[in-house]
Write a protein that holds these residues in place. Sequence first.
Motif, short mmCIF file in Angstrom:
data_model
loop_
_atom_site.label_atom_id
_atom_site.label_comp_id
_atom_site.label_asym_id
_atom_site.label_seq_id
_atom_site.Cartn_x
_atom_site.Cartn_y
_atom_site.Cartn_z
N ALA A 9 0.86 -1.18 0.00
CA ALA A 9 0.00 0.00 0.00
C ALA A 9 0.90 1.23 0.00
CB ALA A 9 -0.91 -0.01 1.22
N TYR A 10 0.34 2.35 -0.47
CA TYR A 10 1.14 3.56 -0.59
C TYR A 10 0.35 4.77 -0.12
CZ TYR A 10 4.03 0.65 -3.64
OH TYR A 10 4.82 -0.36 -4.13
N GLN A 11 1.09 5.82 0.22
CA GLN A 11 0.52 7.13 0.48
C GLN A 11 0.77 8.01 -0.74
OE1 GLN A 11 1.22 8.38 4.84
NE2 GLN A 11 2.98 7.07 4.40
N SER A 12 -0.12 8.94 -1.00
CA SER A 12 -0.06 9.74 -2.21
C SER A 12 0.57 11.10 -1.95
CB SER A 12 -1.47 9.93 -2.78
OG SER A 12 -1.46 10.80 -3.89
N GLY A 13 1.38 11.57 -2.93
CA GLY A 13 1.87 12.94 -2.88
C GLY A 13 3.38 13.04 -2.86
N PHE A 14 3.89 14.22 -3.22
CA PHE A 14 5.32 14.50 -3.21
C PHE A 14 5.60 15.58 -2.16
CE2 PHE A 14 9.25 16.51 -4.48
CZ PHE A 14 10.04 15.44 -4.88
N GLY A 15 6.46 15.26 -1.19
CA GLY A 15 6.79 16.22 -0.15
C GLY A 15 5.65 16.48 0.81
N ASN A 16 4.72 15.55 0.89
CA ASN A 16 3.59 15.71 1.80
C ASN A 16 4.01 15.56 3.25
OD1 ASN A 16 2.16 15.73 -0.59
ND2 ASN A 16 0.56 14.35 0.12
N GLU A 17 3.12 15.93 4.16
CA GLU A 17 3.27 15.57 5.56
C GLU A 17 2.59 14.21 5.75
OE1 GLU A 17 4.71 16.64 8.33
OE2 GLU A 17 5.73 18.30 7.33
N TYR A 18 3.37 13.17 5.55
CA TYR A 18 2.84 11.81 5.66
C TYR A 18 2.74 11.41 7.13
CZ TYR A 18 4.79 11.72 0.88
OH TYR A 18 5.12 11.99 -0.42
N ALA A 19 1.90 10.44 7.42
CA ALA A 19 1.81 9.83 8.75
C ALA A 19 1.37 8.40 8.56
CB ALA A 19 0.84 10.58 9.65
N SER A 20 2.11 7.46 9.18
CA SER A 20 1.79 6.06 8.97
C SER A 20 2.22 5.25 10.19
CB SER A 20 2.51 5.54 7.72
OG SER A 20 2.18 4.19 7.46
N GLU A 21 1.43 4.25 10.52
CA GLU A 21 1.77 3.36 11.62
C GLU A 21 1.42 1.93 11.24
OE1 GLU A 21 -0.32 4.96 14.99
OE2 GLU A 21 -2.29 4.39 14.22
#
Length: 436
Positions: A9-21
């Motif tokens: 699975a992936y998170q979308s975007g370039f240079g985003n403020e990602y958060a994942s656990e």
Amino acid sequence: MSTRADSLAYQSGFGNEYASEALAGALPQGRNSPQRAPFDLYPELISGSAFTAPRHENRRSWLYRRRPSVVAGRYQPYAQATWRTGGDKAQAVPPEPMRWHPTPLPANIADIDFIDGVHTVAANGDADAQSGVAAHIYLAGRSMEKRAFVNADGEILFVPQQGRLVITSEMGVLEVKPGEIALVPRGVVFKVALPDGPSRGYLCENYGAQFRLPELGPIGSNGLANARDFQAPVAAYEHDGEVAYELVKKFGGHFWRAPTSHSPFNVVAWHGNLSPVKYDTANFMTIGSISFDHPDPSIFTVLTSPSDTPGTANCDFVIFPPRWLVMENTFRPPWYHRNLMSEFMGLVYGEYDAKPGGFKPGGASLHNAMVPHGPDEEAFDKASHAELKPQKLDNTLAFMFESRYRFIPTEAALQSPQLDTDYADCWAGLEDQFKS
């Protein structure tokens, strides 16, 4: 930690403020470094820019891990003789176009992993001065098992040409196939697996300002590579973390190795805007002329590493993907050219329209600053007499690492049997056609 493509699975975007656990509740809320983090994890900050960098350029992520990175053995020198850093200013480089045929996979490819399989073709700049880039070819036939790599000199842009890569990083896992690219930030630990067996591709090692999306200017708010099409990993950790690893580090152009008693891929949660990402070049919104003339190749820029001179990049990553040509009364291939910028070029698949016969997938060319280049005799003749109807360039993907600094080929590249010593002959038949 899974490496199956159908489970990623992936998170979308370039240079985003990602958060994942990877474990619910592992990510602290409301603060970055609580007195005791959830599940007794260790908070650790990785800064990809200076603390005081402008907000729009500041890159950092907080990692919550089972053991901090400081838990490692003493480093000892590691031999990697084919990966060079910066340009050798003592190397005399002839002011002429150069081309290399594809490098074949060696007979012992099954014994070579990504770290040992990197071969520098040309480089410039200085890693310690944080300027310039290096262009490499990688040839690998073995996945990295209980072995990890971290580059303290620069970020790495992967351009696979043969075979998929599964890149496991501290932030999670990316699968990257030919036609896609991946970008791993400086200082982020990763390893590379080869699900398709022996693999070949290109690398850009960027010592300068981090790659970012180019400004769009008069193109407007849409076009080129859109931020939403970049994908960042989700948190994933190796559950059997108490397994010995070897950590190889590139630091100041030298290589070092250290033993660890545990997996470095032990990050249970993370948040921030410093992360590996991947991008499918099929999503690139190609811009072109719909009237006359061939626009400048800058319209094909996917990512740019700016320099201290506005508009003059430390490195531009440019692609030439499938596209329509419709220009009227126009010579449609790229024109003959002498450029302030230096151009290292590769071909992922298909044909490049300016060199339909001689440039092969897996090969490379180098046209340094003010070195004339352009379509070969075959391409010129065809383009000069073609019926100018709408034409689709399909099944093709070429790319360019373009830099303000002169690329200096390594001694190994200049002595390589793949160096095409007859490259200049492709223009020999361009005769004087002037008629007064």
